[in-house]
Design a protein around this motif. Structure first.
Motif, mmCIF file in Angstrom:
data_model
loop_
_atom_site.group_PDB
_atom_site.id
_atom_site.type_symbol
_atom_site.label_atom_id
_atom_site.label_comp_id
_atom_site.label_asym_id
_atom_site.label_seq_id
_atom_site.Cartn_x
_atom_site.Cartn_y
_atom_site.Cartn_z
ATOM 1 N N MET A 176 0.828 -1.211 0.000
ATOM 2 C CA MET A 176 0.000 0.000 0.000
ATOM 3 C C MET A 176 0.856 1.252 0.000
ATOM 4 S SD MET A 176 -1.665 0.480 3.747
ATOM 5 C CE MET A 176 -0.722 0.134 5.217
ATOM 6 N N THR A 177 0.277 2.285 -0.600
ATOM 7 C CA THR A 177 0.839 3.626 -0.582
ATOM 8 C C THR A 177 -0.227 4.528 0.004
ATOM 9 O OG1 THR A 177 2.194 3.188 -2.517
ATOM 10 C CG2 THR A 177 1.775 5.501 -1.990
ATOM 11 N N ALA A 178 0.140 5.361 0.962
ATOM 12 C CA ALA A 178 -0.811 6.264 1.610
ATOM 13 C C ALA A 178 -0.464 7.705 1.245
ATOM 14 C CB ALA A 178 -0.793 6.074 3.121
ATOM 15 N N GLU A 238 0.487 14.221 -1.289
ATOM 16 C CA GLU A 238 1.868 13.806 -1.107
ATOM 17 C C GLU A 238 1.881 12.409 -0.493
ATOM 18 O OE1 GLU A 238 4.290 15.350 2.419
ATOM 19 O OE2 GLU A 238 5.007 16.553 0.723
ATOM 20 N N ALA A 239 2.644 11.499 -1.087
ATOM 21 C CA ALA A 239 2.773 10.149 -0.526
ATOM 22 C C ALA A 239 3.663 10.212 0.707
ATOM 23 C CB ALA A 239 3.358 9.203 -1.555
ATOM 24 N N PHE A 240 3.173 9.699 1.826
ATOM 25 C CA PHE A 240 3.981 9.682 3.039
ATOM 26 C C PHE A 240 4.339 8.258 3.464
ATOM 27 C CE2 PHE A 240 -0.373 9.558 4.525
ATOM 28 C CZ PHE A 240 -0.352 8.628 5.551
ATOM 29 N N LEU A 241 3.784 7.273 2.765
ATOM 30 C CA LEU A 241 4.070 5.868 3.035
ATOM 31 C C LEU A 241 4.028 5.150 1.695
ATOM 32 C CD1 LEU A 241 4.332 3.581 5.203
ATOM 33 C CD2 LEU A 241 1.855 3.376 5.060
ATOM 34 N N THR A 242 5.077 4.416 1.350
ATOM 35 C CA THR A 242 5.088 3.734 0.059
ATOM 36 C C THR A 242 5.478 2.271 0.221
ATOM 37 O OG1 THR A 242 7.366 4.421 -0.348
ATOM 38 C CG2 THR A 242 5.648 5.815 -1.269
ATOM 39 N N ARG A 285 -11.289 -3.677 4.383
ATOM 40 C CA ARG A 285 -10.355 -3.590 5.507
ATOM 41 C C ARG A 285 -8.946 -3.836 5.010
ATOM 42 N NH1 ARG A 285 -12.786 -4.428 10.811
ATOM 43 N NH2 ARG A 285 -14.909 -4.864 10.227
ATOM 44 N N ILE A 286 -8.044 -3.048 5.547
ATOM 45 C CA ILE A 286 -6.629 -3.278 5.288
ATOM 46 C C ILE A 286 -6.000 -3.724 6.605
ATOM 47 C CG2 ILE A 286 -4.426 -2.208 4.684
ATOM 48 C CD1 ILE A 286 -5.994 -0.272 2.911
ATOM 49 N N GLY A 326 -8.643 9.867 7.080
ATOM 50 C CA GLY A 326 -8.842 10.772 5.958
ATOM 51 C C GLY A 326 -7.812 10.623 4.861
ATOM 52 N N SER A 327 -6.800 9.798 5.087
ATOM 53 C CA SER A 327 -5.775 9.586 4.063
ATOM 54 C C SER A 327 -6.361 8.807 2.892
ATOM 55 C CB SER A 327 -4.603 8.796 4.635
ATOM 56 O OG SER A 327 -3.990 9.480 5.690
ATOM 57 N N ARG A 328 -5.803 9.028 1.706
ATOM 58 C CA ARG A 328 -6.160 8.226 0.529
ATOM 59 C C ARG A 328 -5.136 7.101 0.457
ATOM 60 N NH1 ARG A 328 -4.864 7.860 -4.915
ATOM 61 N NH2 ARG A 328 -3.440 9.631 -4.872
ATOM 62 N N ILE A 329 -5.601 5.882 0.197
ATOM 63 C CA ILE A 329 -4.716 4.720 0.172
ATOM 64 C C ILE A 329 -4.899 3.958 -1.135
ATOM 65 C CG2 ILE A 329 -4.148 2.520 1.269
ATOM 66 C CD1 ILE A 329 -4.998 3.714 3.923
ATOM 67 N N THR A 330 -3.780 3.580 -1.734
ATOM 68 C CA THR A 330 -3.775 2.737 -2.920
ATOM 69 C C THR A 330 -3.176 1.393 -2.524
ATOM 70 O OG1 THR A 330 -3.472 4.647 -4.349
ATOM 71 C CG2 THR A 330 -2.936 2.518 -5.285
ATOM 72 N N VAL A 331 -3.868 0.296 -2.898
ATOM 73 C CA VAL A 331 -3.394 -1.042 -2.562
ATOM 74 C C VAL A 331 -3.224 -1.843 -3.847
ATOM 75 C CG1 VAL A 331 -3.926 -3.203 -1.372
ATOM 76 C CG2 VAL A 331 -4.545 -1.034 -0.323
ATOM 77 N N ALA A 332 -2.050 -2.451 -3.994
ATOM 78 C CA ALA A 332 -1.788 -3.381 -5.090
ATOM 79 C C ALA A 332 -1.716 -4.776 -4.476
ATOM 80 C CB ALA A 332 -0.479 -3.032 -5.776
ATOM 81 N N GLN A 333 -2.633 -5.642 -4.913
ATOM 82 C CA GLN A 333 -2.676 -7.010 -4.375
ATOM 83 C C GLN A 333 -3.239 -7.940 -5.430
ATOM 84 O OE1 GLN A 333 -3.894 -7.820 -0.185
ATOM 85 N NE2 GLN A 333 -5.577 -8.964 -1.101
#
Length: 119
Positions: A15-17, A34-38, A70-71, A82-89
């Protein structure tokens, strides 16, 4: 193997947040993400009934899809609500528009995310 390591061994996603950042540009306030977690290991779970798994809400020209998932991730991660999250799975990338506050346990945390789009 401890319970936490056992749970984390099941994480097949990444995931990227993203968070909104405001800054001044030429006398005006500008917003960007801005991505703060990749590439953080995670597991995405849909569960629940068909409405929670992405069934179309109305039969229209462009069906509208809305659901929650759920993640599962490390309890060490700090992801603000409130963060936007992208998940690759499993070869699929899903973009979730918002997340709730994570529920943190000693072995993992659960983050409820929402997705909404036209099919």
């Amino acid at each position: 193997m401890g319970l936490r390591r056992l749970i984390e061994s099941t994480y097949s996603g990444r995931m990227t947040a993203w968070r909104r950042v405001f800054y001044k540009e030429g006398g005006r306030t500008v917003q960007k993400e801005e991505a703060f977690l990749t590439e953080a290991p995670c597991a995405l779970s849909f569960g629940g009934n068909y409405r929670q798994r992405g069934a179309s809400l109305k039969q229209e020209l462009l069906p509208h899809i809305r659901y929650e998932a759920r993640i599962f991730a490390s309890p060490d991660l700090r992801i603000p609500a409130g963060s936007r999250i992208t998940v690759a799975q499993d070869g699929v990338i899903r973009d979730f528009i918002t997340c709730g506050e994570g529920v943190v346990y000693p072995t993992h945390q659960e983050i409820i995310v929402s997705r909404e789009e036209e099919a």
